[in-house]
Scaffold this motif. Structure first.
Motif, PDB file in Angstrom:
ATOM      1  N   UNK A   1      -0.536 -23.127   5.982  1.00 20.93           N
ATOM      2  CA  UNK A   1      -1.790 -22.791   5.317  1.00 20.93           C
ATOM      3  C   UNK A   1      -2.978 -23.444   6.015  1.00 20.93           C
ATOM      4  N   UNK A   2      -2.760 -24.646   6.552  1.00 22.63           N
ATOM      5  CA  UNK A   2      -3.828 -25.379   7.234  1.00 22.63           C
ATOM      6  C   UNK A   2      -4.063 -24.870   8.650  1.00 22.63           C
ATOM      7  N   UNK A   3      -3.235 -23.927   9.100  1.00 22.17           N
ATOM      8  CA  UNK A   3      -3.427 -23.374  10.427  1.00 22.17           C
ATOM      9  C   UNK A   3      -2.752 -24.146  11.532  1.00 22.17           C
ATOM     10  N   UNK A   4      -1.825 -25.041  11.188  1.00 17.53           N
ATOM     11  CA  UNK A   4      -1.111 -25.805  12.211  1.00 17.53           C
ATOM     12  C   UNK A   4      -0.062 -24.901  12.849  1.00 17.53           C
ATOM     13  N   UNK A   5      -0.072 -24.731  14.160  1.00 16.97           N
ATOM     14  CA  UNK A   5       0.894 -23.836  14.823  1.00 16.97           C
ATOM     15  C   UNK A   5       2.336 -24.242  14.524  1.00 16.97           C
ATOM     16  N   UNK A   6       3.219 -23.244  14.507  1.00 15.57           N
ATOM     17  CA  UNK A   6       4.611 -23.502  14.150  1.00 15.57           C
ATOM     18  C   UNK A   6       5.265 -24.503  15.105  1.00 15.57           C
ATOM     19  N   UNK A   7       4.901 -24.461  16.393  1.00 17.04           N
ATOM     20  CA  UNK A   7       5.480 -25.393  17.365  1.00 17.04           C
ATOM     21  C   UNK A   7       5.158 -26.841  16.990  1.00 17.04           C
TER      22      UNK A   7
ATOM     23  N   UNK B   1      -5.904 -18.858   3.585  1.00 16.05           N
ATOM     24  CA  UNK B   1      -5.392 -19.565   4.758  1.00 16.05           C
ATOM     25  C   UNK B   1      -6.526 -19.970   5.685  1.00 16.05           C
ATOM     26  N   UNK B   2      -6.197 -20.814   6.660  1.00 13.49           N
ATOM     27  CA  UNK B   2      -7.187 -21.247   7.647  1.00 13.49           C
ATOM     28  C   UNK B   2      -6.601 -21.123   9.049  1.00 13.49           C
TER      29      UNK B   2
END
Length: 478
Positions: A382-388, A421-422
């Motif tokens: 939700x915070x936009x942190x990439x999955x990696x 989302x961001x």
């Protein structure tokens, strides 16, 4: 100790990645070759001068990969030593395939169990790749849970292996369960070392080991967690118990914010003091000036157990200042846990068991600690942190994050992801370059220019979850 999130687990992709990495360490002229569930070694065969794959007597497992590597070096030495093809292949049959040993020497369950046990203790942890040790409770507990529990089902270890015994042991577990699947895997290793292994393996292959029975996976939303957290804290009226409750609620909060497994917080290295390595210092979590809040985990907990995927650096899945203050994240309060036994099972699982016990005692909506870890993953998304980055911080592979963690999403959190989302439309670096160019090309007065720059800093900080100081540094704006 290895810090940086190198540990992975639970995925066939991880196994193949290990295979690729270890293949680079093989002697020149020898390579791996996958053949179904087995691992072959490929080299130029004496007598034919053709490069062909050859069985080496190992399965495609983590232990099998390292065992095959050792055999590759022995084969390389033999190829350089023997001058006769027949001598080489006689040696290969005996030393690499161990056929004479299987037929003549290994005739009882006791001898087979002994060989499997030696192989386990000579191997490496599949997650961290460290050498296993009988001095590490986690390794002892893992052996007991997977191997010893199966071996102990056989009443007479001095008998010669028979299918009736093996089948009877297997079906002491219910087919379709995870325990049945694990037992099937161990018994496959037993059958492979029996004199009549081909027939036994064929009979075992006719039994479906697939897991069909699964526990219901619990989930919790952030709002549910916060309501429970505040209620559990306010209901504690006994001063002598308040500190204890605060400490365990702080652990729960760290699980939600960082996606930790409960006992991993007991391996934290920078709660109250900065962690320094290779000239790089990571501030203490308790430092009020710490904006990034990177958490450093070591390999070991303070009570002497290892953590599942090894030491790493964790990033919070949410940097909402009000939320972090509400959960007292920067006021570390680690529970005092003193195991009363040296039993490996109790040592390894005691901290997490006590944590789960407190969740039930304080009427948490979930009793499964992993629900907090999965909530953290969704908060990071939700915070936009990439999955990696999320996978690295959580201590597993991207494939595990994609295949396992998305199966436990909470409905309310899923709705929030779709409506609030961001996600980053462009990388932060690109956004800063654009902002810098707009500021320079604005043609505004000095006062208006400062106001514009301040607005840009606040906007980028909010969108990308990065501190304003960091944005100012990148913009060369003070």
């Amino acid at each position: 100790m290895s810090i940086g999130g190198s540990g992975n687990y639970g995925s066939f992709d991880d196994l193949l990645e290990t295979l690729r990495n270890v293949s680079k360490e093989l002697p020149k002229g020898i390579s791996f070759k996958r053949q179904g569930s087995h691992l072959y070694l490929q080299f130029i065969h004496p007598g034919t001068n053709k490069r062909l794959p050859k069985p080496c007597g190992v399965q495609l497992t983590y232990d099998g990969i390292y065992e095959a590597k050792q055999k590759a070096f022995r084969i390389k030495t033999a190829l350089d030593t023997f001058t006769s093809a027949s001598e080489f292949w006689d040696w290969y049959e005996k030393e690499i395939l161990r056929r004479n040993e299987i037929i003549n020497d290994i005739t009882t369950y006791r001898e087979i169990f002994s060989q499997i046990t030696d192989r386990y203790w000579n191997g490496r942890n599949k997650n961290t790749k460290r050498k296993r040790s009988k001095d590490i409770p986690n390794d002892v507990n893992s052996f007991n849970r997977h191997y010893k529990i199966v071996f102990d089902k056989f009443p007479d270890w001095d008998k010669q292996p028979k299918w009736e015994d093996i089948k009877q042991v297997l079906f002491t577990w219910e087919q379709g369960t995870n325990s049945f699947k694990d037992a099937h895997t161990i018994l496959k290793q037993v059958c492979a070392l029996c004199p009549n292994n081909e027939r036994l393996l064929e009979q075992l292959a006719d039994i479906d080991p697939t897991q069909y029975e699964f526990r219901d996976k619990q989930s919790i939303s952030l709002e549910q967690f916060l309501q429970w957290h505040d209620k559990a804290l306010s209901e504690c009226t006994e001063p002598r118990y308040l500190d204890i409750r605060k400490s365990w609620l702080w652990v729960a909060s760290m699980c939600v914010v960082y996606g930790l497994r409960p006992s991993e917080i007991a391996a934290a290295l920078n709660l109250t003091e900065a962690y320094t390595k290779d000239g790089v210092a990571i501030p203490a979590i308790g430092n009020p000036d710490n904006k990034e809040l990177l958490l450093v985990l070591g390999d070991m907990t303070y009570f002497g157990t290892t953590i599942k995927t090894g030491g790493r650096v964790c990033k919070p899945m949410c940097l909402d200042k009000k939320l972090l203050e509400r959960l007292n994240i920067q006021q570390p309060k680690l529970p005092e846990y003193k195991p009363k036994t040296d039993n490996p099972k109790t040592l390894v699982g005691g901290f997490a068991a006590l944590f789960s016990k407190n969740l039930k005692r304080w009427e948490c909506p979930v009793s499964e600690a992993y629900a907090f870890r999965h909530l953290a993953n969704q908060l990071g998304e939700k915070s936009g942190i990439p999955q990696e980055i999320r996978a690295r911080s959580l201590g597993h592979s991207v494939s595990v994050n994609d295949s396992v963690y998305k199966k436990r999403d909470n409905l309310q959190t899923s709705i929030d992801l779709l409506t609030n989302h961001t996600y980053q439309a462009i990388p932060l670096e690109s956004a800063i370059n654009i902002a810098s160019r707009l500021i320079k090309d604005s043609g505004l007065t000095l006062l208006d220019l400062c106001r514009l720059a301040d607005t840009m800093v606040k906007l980028l900080s909010a969108i990308y979850n990065v501190s304003e100081d960091e944005i100012k540094k990148e913009l060369n704006y003070e």
